[in-house]
Design an enzyme around this catalytic site. Structure first.
Site, PDB file in Angstrom:
ATOM      1  N   LYS A 109       1.166  -1.385  -0.133  1.00 31.19           N
ATOM      2  CA  LYS A 109      -0.073  -0.018  -0.045  1.00 31.19           C
ATOM      3  C   LYS A 109       1.173   1.222   0.195  1.00 31.19           C
ATOM      4  O   LYS A 109       2.165   1.092   0.327  1.00 31.19           O
ATOM      5  CB  LYS A 109      -0.935  -0.108   1.316  1.00 31.19           C
ATOM      6  N   TYR A 166     -12.081  -2.520  -4.312  1.00 33.95           N
ATOM      7  CA  TYR A 166     -12.890  -2.284  -2.332  1.00 33.95           C
ATOM      8  C   TYR A 166     -14.153  -2.510  -2.745  1.00 33.95           C
ATOM      9  O   TYR A 166     -14.490  -1.943  -1.430  1.00 33.95           O
ATOM     10  CB  TYR A 166     -12.098  -1.772  -1.809  1.00 33.95           C
ATOM     11  N   ASN A 198      -1.794   0.306   6.612  1.00 29.06           N
ATOM     12  CA  ASN A 198      -1.496  -1.243   7.230  1.00 29.06           C
ATOM     13  C   ASN A 198      -0.615  -1.322   5.923  1.00 29.06           C
ATOM     14  O   ASN A 198      -0.549  -2.998   6.540  1.00 29.06           O
ATOM     15  CB  ASN A 198      -2.570  -1.291   8.232  1.00 29.06           C
ATOM     16  N   HIS A 254      -2.123  -5.333   1.508  1.00 34.10           N
ATOM     17  CA  HIS A 254      -2.702  -5.624   1.308  1.00 34.10           C
ATOM     18  C   HIS A 254      -2.885  -7.638   1.065  1.00 34.10           C
ATOM     19  O   HIS A 254      -1.837  -7.463  -0.255  1.00 34.10           O
ATOM     20  CB  HIS A 254      -4.168  -6.002   0.473  1.00 34.10           C
ATOM     21  N   GLU A 309      -9.097 -10.532  -7.880  1.00 37.03           N
ATOM     22  CA  GLU A 309      -8.495  -9.644  -7.245  1.00 37.03           C
ATOM     23  C   GLU A 309      -7.235  -9.945  -8.831  1.00 37.03           C
ATOM     24  O   GLU A 309      -6.964  -8.618  -9.351  1.00 37.03           O
ATOM     25  CB  GLU A 309      -7.394  -9.690  -5.917  1.00 37.03           C
TER      26      GLU A 309
HETATM   27  P1  RTP Z   1      -7.198  -5.852   3.167  1.00 40.95           P
HETATM   28  O1  RTP Z   1      -8.343  -6.261   2.322  1.00 40.95           O
HETATM   29  O2  RTP Z   1      -6.593  -4.654   2.666  1.00 40.95           O
HETATM   30  O3  RTP Z   1      -5.551  -7.033   2.935  1.00 40.95           O
HETATM   31  O4  RTP Z   1      -7.362  -5.985   4.817  1.00 40.95           O
HETATM   32  P2  RTP Z   1      -8.088  -7.116   5.499  1.00 40.95           P
HETATM   33  O5  RTP Z   1      -8.577  -8.274   4.689  1.00 40.95           O
HETATM   34  O6  RTP Z   1      -7.129  -7.392   6.977  1.00 40.95           O
HETATM   35  O7  RTP Z   1      -9.341  -6.196   6.084  1.00 40.95           O
HETATM   36  P3  RTP Z   1     -10.925  -6.066   5.529  1.00 40.95           P
HETATM   37  O8  RTP Z   1     -11.567  -6.332   6.609  1.00 40.95           O
HETATM   38  O9  RTP Z   1     -10.707  -6.831   4.280  1.00 40.95           O
HETATM   39  O10 RTP Z   1     -10.503  -4.408   5.335  1.00 40.95           O
HETATM   40  C1  RTP Z   1     -10.079  -3.776   4.397  1.00 40.95           C
HETATM   41  C2  RTP Z   1      -9.247  -2.706   4.829  1.00 40.95           C
HETATM   42  O11 RTP Z   1      -9.936  -0.921   5.256  1.00 40.95           O
HETATM   43  C3  RTP Z   1      -9.408  -0.895   6.455  1.00 40.95           C
HETATM   44  N1  RTP Z   1     -10.094  -1.192   7.187  1.00 40.95           N
HETATM   45  N2  RTP Z   1     -10.125   0.021   8.772  1.00 40.95           N
HETATM   46  N3  RTP Z   1     -11.434   1.661  10.660  1.00 40.95           N
HETATM   47  C4  RTP Z   1     -11.288   0.517  10.548  1.00 40.95           C
HETATM   48  O12 RTP Z   1     -12.464  -0.117  11.193  1.00 40.95           O
HETATM   49  C5  RTP Z   1     -10.989  -0.645   8.786  1.00 40.95           C
HETATM   50  N4  RTP Z   1     -11.240  -2.215   9.567  1.00 40.95           N
HETATM   51  C6  RTP Z   1     -10.776  -1.928   7.529  1.00 40.95           C
HETATM   52  C7  RTP Z   1      -7.783  -1.438   6.166  1.00 40.95           C
HETATM   53  O13 RTP Z   1      -6.687  -1.123   5.548  1.00 40.95           O
HETATM   54  C8  RTP Z   1      -8.042  -2.931   5.241  1.00 40.95           C
HETATM   55  O14 RTP Z   1      -6.758  -3.285   5.466  1.00 40.95           O
HETATM   56 MG    MG Z   2      -9.717  -8.169   2.933  1.00 42.07          MG
END
Ligand code: RTP
Ligand code: MG
Length: 141
Positions: A11, A51, A114, A117, A128
């Site tokens: 990212k 997204y 973070n 991804h 994706e």
């Molecule tokens: P990613 O998709 O980016 O690999 O991350 P992830 O599966 O660990 O998390 P996901 O639930 O898919 O959420 C996508 C991205 O959205 C942001 N996020 N912010 N502020 C919040 O509560 C929150 N929750 C998620 C994060 O950048 C996350 O990577």
């Molecule tokens: Mg995710």
């Protein structure tokens, strides 16, 4: 264990920190191979499309703003159990909760910025990967 492919994105925060190589090194050390790669400045429409599953979530607007704030490094990782292996290397979404030694624990600043991804299932990985790479530009090796 089957050979899988997964989509990984370094990212904008991690690209700005100049740690693409350090993160690639972790992929390689764990046995994952780079099967395709591109440095990409996402448009707003591209980030929103990527997204789309999160469109209704409260963090969606901030997530899109963040993802277009600078170039991202997008790659297909290939190897045994690649989807779960990459998620393990990444660590928890919130770097404060990520296990020591994971990419997010070491390089991420916040749940928004973070660092990486990774696809979370075979179905999302396929969608994706196709979002960024025509099939003929992904190379098993
Ligand atoms: P990613 O998709 O980016 O690999 O991350 P992830 O599966 O660990 O998390 P996901 O639930 O898919 O959420 C996508 C991205 O959205 C942001 N996020 N912010 N502020 C919040 O509560 C929150 N929750 C998620 C994060 O950048 C996350 O990577
Ligand atoms: Mg995710």
């Amino acid at each position: 264990m089957a050979i899988e492919r997964t989509l990984s994105i370094i990212k904008p925060d991690a690209v700005a920190k100049n740690v693409i190589g350090k993160i690639y090194s972790r992929f390689e050390t764990s046995g994952l191979k780079i099967a395709a790669a591109r440095l990409v400045q996402l448009s707003r429409a591209e980030a929103e499309g990527f997204y789309a599953v999160h469109r209704e979530r409260p963090f969606f607007k901030d997530l899109v703003e963040f993802m277009i704030s600078g170039p991202v490094m997008v790659q297909v990782l290939e190897g045994e159990n690649a989807i779960a292996k990459n998620r393990e290397l990444m660590g928890a979404t919130d770097p404060k909760k990520a296990e020591a030694g994971t990419i997010r624990a070491d390089f991420a600043d916040s749940i928004d910025a973070n660092a990486v991804h990774g696809s979370d299932a075979p179905e999302t990985a396929a969608v994706e990967i196709a979002y960024f790479f025509p099939a003929l530009n992904v190379y098993s090796r």
